[in-house]
Write a protein that holds these residues in place. Structure first.
Motif, PDB file in Angstrom:
ATOM      1  N   THR A 103      37.705  40.542 -32.464  1.00 17.19           N
ATOM      2  CA  THR A 103      39.110  40.820 -32.143  1.00 17.19           C
ATOM      3  C   THR A 103      39.703  41.790 -33.169  1.00 17.19           C
ATOM      4  OG1 THR A 103      39.274  38.576 -31.299  1.00 17.19           O
ATOM      5  CG2 THR A 103      41.350  39.744 -31.639  1.00 17.19           C
ATOM      6  N   THR A 104      39.403  41.566 -34.454  1.00 15.40           N
ATOM      7  CA  THR A 104      39.974  42.451 -35.480  1.00 15.40           C
ATOM      8  C   THR A 104      39.427  43.866 -35.326  1.00 15.40           C
ATOM      9  OG1 THR A 104      38.263  41.973 -37.164  1.00 15.40           O
ATOM     10  CG2 THR A 104      40.191  40.528 -37.108  1.00 15.40           C
ATOM     11  N   ARG A 105      38.178  43.988 -34.885  1.00  7.54           N
ATOM     12  CA  ARG A 105      37.586  45.324 -34.726  1.00  7.54           C
ATOM     13  C   ARG A 105      38.147  46.049 -33.512  1.00  7.54           C
ATOM     14  NH1 ARG A 105      34.719  45.959 -38.902  1.00  7.54           N
ATOM     15  NH2 ARG A 105      33.168  44.453 -39.647  1.00  7.54           N
ATOM     16  N   ARG A 106      38.535  45.271 -32.519  1.00  4.79           N
ATOM     17  CA  ARG A 106      39.099  45.869 -31.298  1.00  4.79           C
ATOM     18  C   ARG A 106      40.551  46.307 -31.467  1.00  4.79           C
ATOM     19  NH1 ARG A 106      36.654  41.739 -28.314  1.00  4.79           N
ATOM     20  NH2 ARG A 106      38.618  40.606 -28.284  1.00  4.79           N
ATOM     21  N   LEU A 107      41.225  45.804 -32.515  1.00  5.17           N
ATOM     22  CA  LEU A 107      42.650  46.137 -32.687  1.00  5.17           C
ATOM     23  C   LEU A 107      42.821  47.648 -32.782  1.00  5.17           C
ATOM     24  CD1 LEU A 107      44.061  43.723 -35.441  1.00  5.17           C
ATOM     25  CD2 LEU A 107      44.692  43.741 -33.018  1.00  5.17           C
ATOM     26  N   PRO A 108      43.845  48.187 -32.109  1.00  6.57           N
ATOM     27  CA  PRO A 108      44.128  49.618 -32.298  1.00  6.57           C
ATOM     28  C   PRO A 108      44.752  49.846 -33.668  1.00  6.57           C
ATOM     29  CG  PRO A 108      45.825  48.610 -30.947  1.00  6.57           C
ATOM     30  CD  PRO A 108      44.803  47.541 -31.226  1.00  6.57           C
ATOM     31  N   ARG A 109      44.799  51.091 -34.131  1.00  6.42           N
ATOM     32  CA  ARG A 109      45.519  51.399 -35.368  1.00  6.42           C
ATOM     33  C   ARG A 109      46.975  51.009 -35.151  1.00  6.42           C
ATOM     34  NH1 ARG A 109      45.775  56.547 -35.887  1.00  6.42           N
ATOM     35  NH2 ARG A 109      45.626  56.936 -38.124  1.00  6.42           N
ATOM     36  N   GLY A 110      47.535  50.265 -36.087  1.00  4.31           N
ATOM     37  CA  GLY A 110      48.899  49.766 -35.928  1.00  4.31           C
ATOM     38  C   GLY A 110      48.979  48.442 -35.172  1.00  4.31           C
ATOM     39  N   GLY A 111      47.836  47.955 -34.700  1.00  2.05           N
ATOM     40  CA  GLY A 111      47.811  46.688 -33.960  1.00  2.05           C
ATOM     41  C   GLY A 111      47.915  45.487 -34.900  1.00  2.05           C
ATOM     42  N   VAL A 112      48.322  44.344 -34.326  1.00 11.91           N
ATOM     43  CA  VAL A 112      48.548  43.148 -35.148  1.00 11.91           C
ATOM     44  C   VAL A 112      47.844  41.935 -34.543  1.00 11.91           C
ATOM     45  CG1 VAL A 112      50.306  41.602 -36.140  1.00 11.91           C
ATOM     46  CG2 VAL A 112      50.830  44.035 -35.830  1.00 11.91           C
ATOM     47  N   ALA A 113      47.176  41.164 -35.375  1.00 11.54           N
ATOM     48  CA  ALA A 113      46.594  39.886 -34.950  1.00 11.54           C
ATOM     49  C   ALA A 113      47.057  38.794 -35.904  1.00 11.54           C
ATOM     50  CB  ALA A 113      45.070  39.967 -34.943  1.00 11.54           C
ATOM     51  N   LEU A 114      47.176  37.575 -35.385  1.00 10.40           N
ATOM     52  CA  LEU A 114      47.566  36.421 -36.199  1.00 10.40           C
ATOM     53  C   LEU A 114      46.491  35.354 -36.076  1.00 10.40           C
ATOM     54  CD1 LEU A 114      49.614  34.687 -37.835  1.00 10.40           C
ATOM     55  CD2 LEU A 114      50.660  34.056 -35.646  1.00 10.40           C
ATOM     56  N   VAL A 115      45.987  34.899 -37.211  1.00 11.35           N
ATOM     57  CA  VAL A 115      44.942  33.875 -37.244  1.00 11.35           C
ATOM     58  C   VAL A 115      45.606  32.494 -37.230  1.00 11.35           C
ATOM     59  CG1 VAL A 115      42.958  32.999 -38.558  1.00 11.35           C
ATOM     60  CG2 VAL A 115      43.485  35.454 -38.584  1.00 11.35           C
ATOM     61  N   GLU A 116      44.962  31.550 -36.593  1.00  7.67           N
ATOM     62  CA  GLU A 116      45.458  30.162 -36.551  1.00  7.67           C
ATOM     63  C   GLU A 116      45.637  29.586 -37.970  1.00  7.67           C
ATOM     64  OE1 GLU A 116      47.209  27.817 -35.531  1.00  7.67           O
ATOM     65  OE2 GLU A 116      46.171  27.144 -33.703  1.00  7.67           O
ATOM     66  N   ASN A 117      46.521  28.628 -38.068  1.00  9.50           N
ATOM     67  CA  ASN A 117      46.864  27.893 -39.301  1.00  9.50           C
ATOM     68  C   ASN A 117      45.661  27.685 -40.242  1.00  9.50           C
ATOM     69  OD1 ASN A 117      47.939  26.151 -41.184  1.00  9.50           O
ATOM     70  ND2 ASN A 117      48.871  24.786 -39.671  1.00  9.50           N
ATOM     71  N   THR A 118      45.735  28.292 -41.416  1.00 11.82           N
ATOM     72  CA  THR A 118      44.614  28.202 -42.363  1.00 11.82           C
ATOM     73  C   THR A 118      44.279  26.759 -42.737  1.00 11.82           C
ATOM     74  OG1 THR A 118      46.198  28.484 -44.178  1.00 11.82           O
ATOM     75  CG2 THR A 118      45.049  30.464 -43.422  1.00 11.82           C
ATOM     76  N   ARG A 119      45.283  25.880 -42.685  1.00 14.50           N
ATOM     77  CA  ARG A 119      45.045  24.482 -43.088  1.00 14.50           C
ATOM     78  C   ARG A 119      44.342  23.644 -42.033  1.00 14.50           C
ATOM     79  NH1 ARG A 119      50.377  22.815 -46.659  1.00 14.50           N
ATOM     80  NH2 ARG A 119      50.075  24.420 -48.233  1.00 14.50           N
ATOM     81  N   PHE A 120      44.009  24.267 -40.885  1.00 12.67           N
ATOM     82  CA  PHE A 120      43.186  23.549 -39.913  1.00 12.67           C
ATOM     83  C   PHE A 120      41.756  23.435 -40.408  1.00 12.67           C
ATOM     84  CE2 PHE A 120      45.772  24.332 -35.731  1.00 12.67           C
ATOM     85  CZ  PHE A 120      46.812  23.600 -36.262  1.00 12.67           C
ATOM     86  N   TRP A 121      41.407  24.216 -41.447  1.00 11.79           N
ATOM     87  CA  TRP A 121      40.056  24.173 -41.992  1.00 11.79           C
ATOM     88  C   TRP A 121      40.103  23.517 -43.360  1.00 11.79           C
ATOM     89  CZ3 TRP A 121      42.042  27.761 -38.776  1.00 11.79           C
ATOM     90  CH2 TRP A 121      41.392  27.839 -37.526  1.00 11.79           C
ATOM     91  N   PRO A 122      39.273  22.459 -43.512  1.00 12.77           N
ATOM     92  CA  PRO A 122      39.365  21.639 -44.729  1.00 12.77           C
ATOM     93  C   PRO A 122      39.115  22.434 -46.012  1.00 12.77           C
ATOM     94  CG  PRO A 122      37.590  20.847 -43.249  1.00 12.77           C
ATOM     95  CD  PRO A 122      38.281  21.952 -42.545  1.00 12.77           C
ATOM     96  N   GLY A 123      38.401  23.535 -45.905  1.00  7.09           N
ATOM     97  CA  GLY A 123      38.114  24.337 -47.098  1.00  7.09           C
ATOM     98  C   GLY A 123      39.331  25.036 -47.680  1.00  7.09           C
ATOM     99  N   GLU A 124      40.388  25.186 -46.868  1.00  7.12           N
ATOM    100  CA  GLU A 124      41.557  25.942 -47.332  1.00  7.12           C
ATOM    101  C   GLU A 124      42.127  25.379 -48.628  1.00  7.12           C
ATOM    102  OE1 GLU A 124      43.124  28.544 -47.254  1.00  7.12           O
ATOM    103  OE2 GLU A 124      45.294  28.387 -47.042  1.00  7.12           O
ATOM    104  N   GLU A 125      42.485  24.094 -48.599  1.00 10.39           N
ATOM    105  CA  GLU A 125      43.143  23.523 -49.774  1.00 10.39           C
ATOM    106  C   GLU A 125      42.168  23.243 -50.912  1.00 10.39           C
ATOM    107  OE1 GLU A 125      46.629  20.836 -48.838  1.00 10.39           O
ATOM    108  OE2 GLU A 125      45.861  21.184 -46.813  1.00 10.39           O
ATOM    109  N   LYS A 126      40.847  23.364 -50.617  1.00  8.32           N
ATOM    110  CA  LYS A 126      39.839  23.190 -51.682  1.00  8.32           C
ATOM    111  C   LYS A 126      39.447  24.522 -52.281  1.00  8.32           C
ATOM    112  CE  LYS A 126      37.910  19.072 -49.487  1.00  8.32           C
ATOM    113  NZ  LYS A 126      37.396  19.049 -48.091  1.00  8.32           N
ATOM    114  N   ASN A 127      40.094  25.591 -51.841  1.00  7.82           N
ATOM    115  CA  ASN A 127      39.772  26.931 -52.340  1.00  7.82           C
ATOM    116  C   ASN A 127      38.289  27.224 -52.131  1.00  7.82           C
ATOM    117  OD1 ASN A 127      40.577  29.382 -53.417  1.00  7.82           O
ATOM    118  ND2 ASN A 127      40.281  28.744 -55.543  1.00  7.82           N
ATOM    119  N   ASP A 128      37.768  26.789 -50.982  1.00  8.55           N
ATOM    120  CA  ASP A 128      36.341  26.858 -50.682  1.00  8.55           C
ATOM    121  C   ASP A 128      35.866  28.311 -50.521  1.00  8.55           C
ATOM    122  OD1 ASP A 128      33.777  26.472 -49.714  1.00  8.55           O
ATOM    123  OD2 ASP A 128      34.444  25.961 -47.678  1.00  8.55           O
TER     124      ASP A 128
END
Ligand code: ADP
Ligand code: MG
Length: 393
Positions: A103-128
């Motif tokens: 998806t990020t590679r398909r974005l046009p120049r100036g295009g915007v993508a938003l990733v789902e809540n980082t805290r849905f992955w347990p590694g986020e708060e563990k700085n994994d």
């Protein structure tokens, strides 16, 4: 240490590149609707700048405190519509960072993508580091614009910053570091700080850090009652921290001249019996009554001191501002800051409830920090991991 900013990057570092941007989209929601879009709007300068420079913008944020996995209640999908409206452009949603690269590679120049809540992955708060690699694969460079999350070493704020180069501060982050940094490094004097809110305990490190730097520290809120107690005054049923009385005594003994306490208070038997409120001097608080605000005499005293200041920092309401008429003291301080600003003072507000208290007058203040905990930790002189991980200027 000054950090490299997005504005320092040459055009070729951005054009066509995928910019992974950590934003703070931790917005309040009700029934799936954003009830306050301040944080979305605060990130627009960085996002629009990147789009203008031809970057493909991939946004990362946390939202709320989901417990151990995906939870629709905390899905960032709920902010997509508002973000699209604010940007005037479509936003691609990436439900899982592990499968988001195409998806990020398909974005046009100036295009915007938003990733789902980082805290849905347990590694986020563990700085994994493994999760950080997953995030890093979504971008070619890293921009951190989430000052409010910078005091936490999480995969999306710390570990990922070591994996992408350049790793720079976005405009909001830059503004926070500039104004809060100025308070610590070279504030114009007189420098007056106003601290209030519920407890001394949460703010003791800020008090200690600010005391040598300020010319005066005005104390309001329930915090003042602990000082009253330390002075041997009757505090009735006011919110005091008995285990901090010794500390308050110590501060009064060592820095008494700089600490300015309320001369009087607005009291009531209880919040439920707010209508029985009356003003008394600080040494005349009866048993069975509680302090809920600073009184008018104190408002005038604090205002006069603020109008002489060249730099002002404010954190914490002067009273139970959620319950009128106990909002009067807090409002008076807000007005005094605006007045002082008109006379040329730098006015900075930081903290959660204090920010709510200046809603509507933000643009009459020099800077209103969006990072509650982070701004206090910064002023305590602590190094914020999300800032430290960025490149030095
Ligand atoms: P901030 O979020 O700005 O750092 P705090 O969280 O420390 O501020 O404190 C805010 C809270 O303090 C408010 O909910 C307010 O009602 C409470 N408060 C202020 N003054 C008093 C008081 N005299 N008695 C009880 N609570 C108070
Ligand atoms: Mg608070």
């Amino acid at each position: 240490m000054k950090k490299r900013s997005l504005r320092d990057l040459p055009p070729q570092a951005l054009d066509g590149k995928r910019a992974l941007v950590r934003v703070d989209f931790n917005v309040p929601l009700k029934n799936g609707k954003v009830t306050d879009d301040t944080r979305l709007r605060a990130s627009l300068p960085t996002i629009q700048y990147l789009r203008d420079k031809g970057a493909r913008v991939v946004l990362l944020s946390h939202l709320g405190r989901p417990k151990g996995g995906p939870d629709p209640q905390y899905s960032l999908q709920q902010v997509v519509r508002d973000l699209e409206t604010l940007l005037g452009a479509p936003v691609e949603f990436i439900p899982d960072p592990a499968t988001g690269v195409p998806t990020t590679r398909r974005l046009p120049r100036g295009g915007v993508a938003l990733v789902e809540n980082t805290r849905f992955w347990p590694g986020e708060e563990k700085n994994d580091p493994e999760l950080a690699k997953v995030f890093a694969a979504l971008g070619d460079l890293y921009v951190n614009d989430a000052f409010g999350s910078a005091h936490r070493a999480h995969a999306s704020t710390e570990a990922v910053a070591h994996l992408l180069k350049p790793a720079v501060a976005g405009f909001l982050m830059e503004k926070e570091l500039t104004y809060l940094g100025q308070l610590l490094s070279n504030p114009k004097h007189p420098f007056v700080a106003v601290l209030g809110g519920a407890k001394i305990s949460g703010k003791i490190d800020v008090i200690r850090s600010l005391l040598p730097r300020v010319d005066g520290l005005l104390i309001g809120g329930a915090m003042a009652c602990t000082f009253f107690g330390a002075m041997g005054l009757e505090v009735g049923d006011s919110l005091v921290e008995p285990d901090r009385i010794a500390l308050a005594k110590d501060l009064l003994a060592t820095s008494g001249k700089k600490l300015i306490l309320p001369r009087g208070a607005v009291i009531a038997p209880s919040l439920e019996r707010a209508s029985e409120h009356r003003a008394v001097s600080a040494d005349a608080i009866p048993k069975g009554w509680a302090v809920f605000d600073i009184d008018e005499t104190t408002q005038h005293d604090f205002r006069a001191r603020l109008l002489r200041a060249k730099t002002i920092f404010w954190n914490g309401p002067m009273g139970v501002f959620e319950t009128p008429p106990f909002d009067a003291g807090t409002r008076a301080i807000a007005t005094a800051l605006v007045e002082a600003g008109k006379k040329g003072a730098v006015t900075v507000v930081g903290g959660g409830d204090s920010v709510a208290a200046v809603a509507g007058i933000e643009n009459q203040l020099t800077h209103v920090s969006t990072g509650g905990g982070a701004s206090l930790e910064f002023l305590e002189g602590k190094e914020l991991p999300g800032v430290a991980a960025l490149e030095d200027a």
